[in-house]
Design a protein around this motif. Structure first.
Motif, mmCIF file in Angstrom:
data_model
loop_
_atom_site.group_PDB
_atom_site.id
_atom_site.type_symbol
_atom_site.label_atom_id
_atom_site.label_comp_id
_atom_site.label_asym_id
_atom_site.label_seq_id
_atom_site.Cartn_x
_atom_site.Cartn_y
_atom_site.Cartn_z
ATOM 1 N N ASN A 37 0.822 -1.204 0.000
ATOM 2 C CA ASN A 37 0.000 0.000 0.000
ATOM 3 C C ASN A 37 0.856 1.253 0.000
ATOM 4 O O ASN A 37 0.426 2.306 -0.423
ATOM 5 N N SER A 38 2.098 1.148 0.504
ATOM 6 C CA SER A 38 2.966 2.320 0.549
ATOM 7 C C SER A 38 3.697 2.554 -0.770
ATOM 8 O O SER A 38 4.370 3.550 -0.928
ATOM 9 N N SER A 39 3.567 1.630 -1.716
ATOM 10 C CA SER A 39 4.221 1.800 -3.005
ATOM 11 C C SER A 39 3.653 2.999 -3.732
ATOM 12 O O SER A 39 2.443 3.139 -3.854
ATOM 13 N N GLY A 40 4.524 3.860 -4.221
ATOM 14 C CA GLY A 40 4.087 4.967 -5.045
ATOM 15 C C GLY A 40 3.989 4.504 -6.481
ATOM 16 O O GLY A 40 4.390 3.390 -6.817
ATOM 17 N N PRO A 41 3.475 5.366 -7.371
ATOM 18 C CA PRO A 41 3.309 4.947 -8.765
ATOM 19 C C PRO A 41 4.624 4.606 -9.458
ATOM 20 O O PRO A 41 4.676 3.672 -10.242
ATOM 21 N N THR A 42 5.695 5.341 -9.167
ATOM 22 C CA THR A 42 6.953 5.027 -9.851
ATOM 23 C C THR A 42 7.514 3.700 -9.379
ATOM 24 O O THR A 42 8.011 2.906 -10.175
ATOM 25 N N GLU A 43 7.429 3.431 -8.074
ATOM 26 C CA GLU A 43 7.916 2.159 -7.552
ATOM 27 C C GLU A 43 7.089 1.006 -8.101
ATOM 28 O O GLU A 43 7.620 -0.042 -8.468
ATOM 29 N N ALA A 44 5.770 1.209 -8.188
ATOM 30 C CA ALA A 44 4.905 0.166 -8.732
ATOM 31 C C ALA A 44 5.233 -0.111 -10.192
ATOM 32 O O ALA A 44 5.336 -1.267 -10.607
ATOM 33 N N VAL A 45 5.426 0.935 -10.999
ATOM 34 C CA VAL A 45 5.752 0.750 -12.414
ATOM 35 C C VAL A 45 7.105 0.064 -12.560
ATOM 36 O O VAL A 45 7.262 -0.864 -13.359
ATOM 37 N N ALA A 46 8.101 0.484 -11.783
ATOM 38 C CA ALA A 46 9.422 -0.151 -11.857
ATOM 39 C C ALA A 46 9.330 -1.631 -11.499
ATOM 40 O O ALA A 46 9.920 -2.487 -12.170
ATOM 41 N N THR A 47 8.565 -1.955 -10.460
ATOM 42 C CA THR A 47 8.392 -3.352 -10.046
ATOM 43 C C THR A 47 7.689 -4.150 -11.133
ATOM 44 O O THR A 47 8.085 -5.279 -11.446
ATOM 45 N N LEU A 48 6.644 -3.577 -11.723
ATOM 46 C CA LEU A 48 5.920 -4.265 -12.793
ATOM 47 C C LEU A 48 6.813 -4.511 -14.006
ATOM 48 O O LEU A 48 6.756 -5.579 -14.621
ATOM 49 N N LEU A 49 7.642 -3.542 -14.376
ATOM 50 C CA LEU A 49 8.559 -3.731 -15.511
ATOM 51 C C LEU A 49 9.539 -4.874 -15.240
ATOM 52 O O LEU A 49 9.766 -5.724 -16.097
ATOM 53 N N ALA A 50 10.109 -4.901 -14.042
ATOM 54 C CA ALA A 50 11.056 -5.979 -13.700
ATOM 55 C C ALA A 50 10.347 -7.329 -13.679
ATOM 56 O O ALA A 50 10.898 -8.332 -14.143
#
Length: 195
Positions: A37-50
Motif C-alpha cells: 500500500n505504501s508503493s508509489g506509482p513510480t515504484e509500482a511501475v518499476a516493479t511491474l517492468l522488472a
C-alpha cells in the motif's frame, strides 16, 4: 485512480495472486507481484517492468502484468527503446482493458549496466511539485542508486536498488541527476521510472 485500476492493483498486490481469465484461455492465472500500500506509482511501475521481464515465458501472467502497467499510463522516455512493445506481442492480455490513469503518466527507461559501470541521467523537475524516481532490477541484481541535486548533494540517501523509490518536492525547478552504479562482477538490467 479509477476502480478498475484498483482492482488490477489489488490482484497484483496479493501475495497469493488473483485469478483472471485471458483471451487465449479460460483457465485462471495467478499473478504474484508484490506491491505494498505504501508503493508509489513510480515504484509500482518499476516493479511491474522488472516482473514482466522475468515473466516472458508465461503469456497469461505477462498479460496481467502489462494490464497493471497500462493502468498507470506509463510510457517509454522519448528516444529510448521500449521493451513493452515486444512483451505485448507475446502476452495473452485479459479480456477487460484497464482504465488508463494520468494523461502523461510516469516515463520509464530500460537499461543494462556492465560490471563497475555507472550511468548518470540528468533530469529536470518542477519546483513545488512532488517528484519520484524508482528503479527495479530483475532477479537479485543490486545496483547503487542515488539522486543528486544541482550541487551534487544526495536528495535521497544512497541505497542498493532491487526495488527502490526516491521521492521529494524540489523547492525550485531545476536539474537533478539520477546515478546508477553496478558494483557487482555481473552485468545487470534495470528499469528506471520517473514521474
Amino acid at each position: 485512480m479509477k476502480p478498475f485500476a484498483l482492482t488490477v492493483l489489488a490482484c497484483v498486490a496479493a501475495l497469493g495472486g488473483c485469478a483472471a481469465k485471458t483471451q487465449s484461455a479460460d483457465r485462471e492465472v495467478p499473478v504474484r507481484v508484490v506491491l505494498t500500500n505504501s508503493s508509489g506509482p513510480t515504484e509500482a511501475v518499476a516493479t511491474l517492468l522488472a516482473e514482466a521481464d522475468s515473466s516472458q515465458g508465461d503469456p497469461q501472467k505477462l498479460g496481467m502484468i502489462l494490464a497493471a502497467l497500462d493502468s498507470f499510463g506509463a510510457r517509454a522516455m522519448p528516444g529510448e527503446p521500449d521493451p513493452v512493445a515486444n512483451w505485448r506481442a507475446r502476452a495473452a492480455m485479459p479480456d477487460t482493458p484497464p482504465y488508463r490513469g494520468r494523461v502523461l503518466g510516469p516515463a520509464y527507461k530500460a537499461g543494462m549496466l556492465n560490471p563497475g559501470a555507472t550511468v548518470r541521467l540528468p533530469q529536470l523537475f518542477d519546483g513545488g511539485r512532488s517528484a519520484r524516481v524508482s528503479v527495479a532490477t530483475p532477479g537479485q541484481a543490486a545496483l547503487d542508486f542515488t539522486v543528486l541535486d544541482g550541487e551534487a548533494r544526495p536528495v535521497c540517501p544512497p541505497a542498493k536498488a532491487r526495488t527502490r523509490e526516491c521521492m521529494w518536492t524540489p523547492l525550485f525547478s531545476g536539474r537533478f541527476e539520477i546515478v546508477l552504479t553496478n558494483p557487482s562482477s555481473n552485468a545487470a538490467g534495470y528499469y528506471l521510472v520517473i514521474d
